[in-house]
Every structure is written in structure tokens, then in C-alpha cells.
Design a protein around this motif. Structure first.
Motif, PDB file in Angstrom:
ATOM      1  N   LYS A  50     -10.139   0.869   1.762  1.00 12.20           N
ATOM      2  CA  LYS A  50      -9.183   0.697   0.553  1.00 12.20           C
ATOM      3  C   LYS A  50      -9.281   1.760  -0.736  1.00 12.20           C
ATOM      4  CE  LYS A  50      -8.620  -2.754  -3.099  1.00 12.20           C
ATOM      5  NZ  LYS A  50      -9.057  -4.080  -3.606  1.00 12.20           N
TER       6      LYS A  50
ATOM      7  N   GLU B 229       0.259  -4.893   2.600  1.00  8.98           N
ATOM      8  CA  GLU B 229      -1.024  -4.234   3.492  1.00  8.98           C
ATOM      9  C   GLU B 229      -2.263  -4.466   3.099  1.00  8.98           C
ATOM     10  OE1 GLU B 229      -1.118   0.014   0.921  1.00  8.98           O
ATOM     11  OE2 GLU B 229       0.462  -0.091   2.181  1.00  8.98           O
TER      12      GLU B 229
ATOM     13  N   LYS C   6      -6.332   3.909   3.370  1.00 11.40           N
ATOM     14  CA  LYS C   6      -5.492   4.424   2.339  1.00 11.40           C
ATOM     15  C   LYS C   6      -5.828   5.777   1.882  1.00 11.40           C
ATOM     16  CE  LYS C   6      -4.110   1.538  -0.836  1.00 11.40           C
ATOM     17  NZ  LYS C   6      -3.782   0.683  -2.130  1.00 11.40           N
TER      18      LYS C   6
ATOM     19  N   LYS D 133      -2.679   6.327   5.203  1.00 15.24           N
ATOM     20  CA  LYS D 133      -1.655   6.448   4.302  1.00 15.24           C
ATOM     21  C   LYS D 133      -1.880   8.006   3.689  1.00 15.24           C
ATOM     22  CE  LYS D 133       0.786   4.006   2.839  1.00 15.24           C
ATOM     23  NZ  LYS D 133       0.744   2.804   2.034  1.00 15.24           N
TER      24      LYS D 133
END
Length: 317
Positions: free
Chosen positions: A118, A149, A157, A181
Motif C-alpha cells: 500500500k 484495488e 502501489k 502502479k
């Protein structure tokens, strides 16, 4: 997508992928990549997974809630054992580097990403030598209100690096296998991804520098999606052994696909390699078998240093 014909093509292609995976085993004594890459600590926090419970030898930097482990601080965390329905979440508020050393794990989560970064500066997944590591998910995710997501079996991420001399097997039943990401970098290791959608996807970039990467995906095999920055959204392969069986494109990038080395074998139902701006093959060995175009881009260029074969025939740029 031409779904009906693609399924038949994929079944035939899967046999070739298996042979490629066996042929591409890395030498056991190959070192971890050096250079500018940081290395994991030799004094990690040891994490033991046992069905539905998690234990640690040092609680500094981690919290445990049921079968979910959350890494709250930068550092090295060495995982072993099996988790039948749980998650590993990385959420470092000061955004430092986190090393997840996988030393023989089998992690499954029924309704979300088993490994979810995260927040961190970088996530390094280190595959310990001579270990097999499995990560899998269910076919129905539950998201927090207003979110869609994480939506991949391994989801980051922030920048994601995969390295080491062990194996990582990703079984993606909901969507993509590995998604970043930002940038996704594969340095080394034996990586196998089976996915109901895309195999390995980086938003800003996807780079493969070494290792053995085997992807069997109903969507695209390798993919980069950034579409609002001309310097990003690229896939680059510099080395390693890459075998792709794909129901759509083998490699798909929004801006560029750059191949300068490695041994790449693509079997795709749609285009073998696709990019909006440029496909450049300056080195390596590239074999493409496709029922569509081998290359699709505004510009395609190659070099005599590269060996390229398309549907069994030598290809010249």
C-alpha cells in the motif's frame, strides 16, 4: 478479443511453455544482482505462517490481526510457512524500503491480494535460494468502499523489484498476476505466472534484466499502461529467459517496447509485440508465433545483432 479461437490456441501453446520453463533454469550459484540495488539485512524479522495464524520473533515494525500481517516500518522480513486465507500488507508511513524474503511460502487469500504494498519507498521481493514460493487468490475480490484495488495477486502501489535465486509461482484467479502502479523490475529468480487476465503489468514501466520468466495469460503477457507521459509506459527486456503464452498481445506497451538482450519466446493469439510509438529489437533472440501480426507499432526497427524468427521464418527489419 476472439475468445473462442483463443482458448484452443492457448491449450496448444501451453505445452511449449512447459518445455521452455525447464530449459531456462538458472545456475544455483548465480549471485544476487549487485550494482546500485540495496540488499536485504542478514538479521531479518522472522515471520512464520501456520495455516490461519502468524507469529514473529520480533514484533518491531509489524502488526498482526488474525491472518493478516501488516509491515509498518522499513526493514527485512523473512517469511516461511503456509497461510490458507490471509494477507501480507506493506504500509510504511515513512515510505522506506521493505524487503520481503520469501523462504518457502504458500500464501492464499480468498477475496483480495495476498501480497499488497500500500505504501513504501520500494518493495523488494527476494526469493531465497532453493525455495519454492506460491501466491494465489480467489475469483471474487471484496473492496473497501469507493475503491477498486488492489486487483492483482501481487499488487504494489510503489516501485516493485523481484530478485533472488528461488522460485515464485503466481496463480491469479481474479484478474492480473503481478501489478505495479509505478515501475516493476525483475532482476532475477524463477517466476511463473498463470493469470485469467494480464500476466505482469507495470504502469510506468516493466523491465526485465535477468531470471526466468514464464507467463501464461488469457490477456496480455507483459504490459505497461502509462499513457500521459511520453517517457513512461514502456516495456524493456535486457536479459533473461522469457516465455509468454497470451490470449491477447504477448507484449503490449503504450509508448515503447525495447528489447536489447535475452531469450524471448512469444506465443500469442493477437499481436506478438504491440506498442503505440516504437518497437526496437537491438539484441537477443526473439521467437514469435502468432495468428495475428508479429509487430504492431507506428515504428518498428531492429538490428543485425538480434536474431528474430516469426512463425518459423527468419525475420528481417
Amino acid at each position: 478479443m476472439k475468445k473462442i479461437s483463443k482458448i484452443a490456441v492457448l491449450l496448444a501453446m501451453a505445452f511449449a511453455l512447459a518445455f521452455t520453463a525447464v530449459a531456462c533454469k538458472a545456475p544455483d550459484d548465480a549471485p544476487l544482482p549487485g550494482g546500485d540495488l540495496p540488499q536485504p539485512s542478514e538479521s531479518p524479522v522472522n515471520v512464520t505462517l501456520s495455516q490461519s495464524t502468524i507469529s514473529v520473533d520480533n514484533s518491531t515494525g509489524v502488526s498482526i490481526s488474525g491472518s493478516t500481517l501488516t509491515v509498518n516500518a522499513p526493514g527485512t522480513y523473512k517469511l516461511s510457512g503456509e497461510l490458507t486465507n490471509g494477507r501480507i500488507i506493506i504500509d510504511t508511513l515513512n515510505k522506506g524500503d521493505v524487503f520481503l524474503v520469501l523462504a518457502g511460502v504458500n500464501i492464499h487469500c480468498n477475496n483480495s491480494s495476498p501480497i499488497y504494498c500500500k505504501q513504501a519507498k520500494n518493495l523488494y521481493i527476494v526469493l531465497e535460494k532453493d525455495t519454492e514460493n506460491r501466491v494465489s487468490d480467489g475469483n471474487n475480490y471484496i473492496f473497501e468502499p469507493g475503491l477498486d484495488e488492489p486487483d492483482a495477486t501481487v499488487f504494489s502501489k510503489d516501485d516493485l523489484f523481484i530478485m533472488g535465486q528461488g522460485s515464485l509461482i503466481v496463480d491469479a484467479n481474479y484478474r492480473d498476476g503481478i501489478t505495479g502502479k509505478d515501475d516493476v523490475n525483475i532482476e532475477s529468480g524463477n517466476i511463473t505466472v498463470d493469470s485469467v487476465n494480464h500476466g505482469i503489468k507495470g504502469k510506468d514501466s516493466l523491465e526485465i534484466k535477468g531470471g526466468n520468466v514464464n507467463v501464461n495469460a488469457l490477456g496480455d503477457g507483459l504490459k505497461a499502461t502509462q499513457d500521459n507521459d511520453a517517457t513512461l509506459g514502456f516495456v524493456e527486456i535486457r536479459g533473461g529467459n522469457v516465455a509468454i503464452v497470451a490470449g491477447d498481445e504477448g507484449i503490449q506497451a503504450y509508448t515503447q517496447v525495447i528489447i536489447s538482450g535475452g531469450n524471448i519466446n512469444i506465443k500469442s493469439a493477437d499481436d506478438g509485440v504491440k506498442s503505440e510509438q516504437l518497437i526496437s529489437v537491438s539484441g537477443g533472440v526473439l521467437t514469435v508465433n502468432t495468428s495475428d501480426s508479429a509487430f504492431s507499432s507506428a515504428k518498428v526497427e531492429g538490428s543485425a545483432e538480434a536474431t528474430v524468427t516469426v512463425n518459423g521464418n527468419k525475420y528481417s527489419f
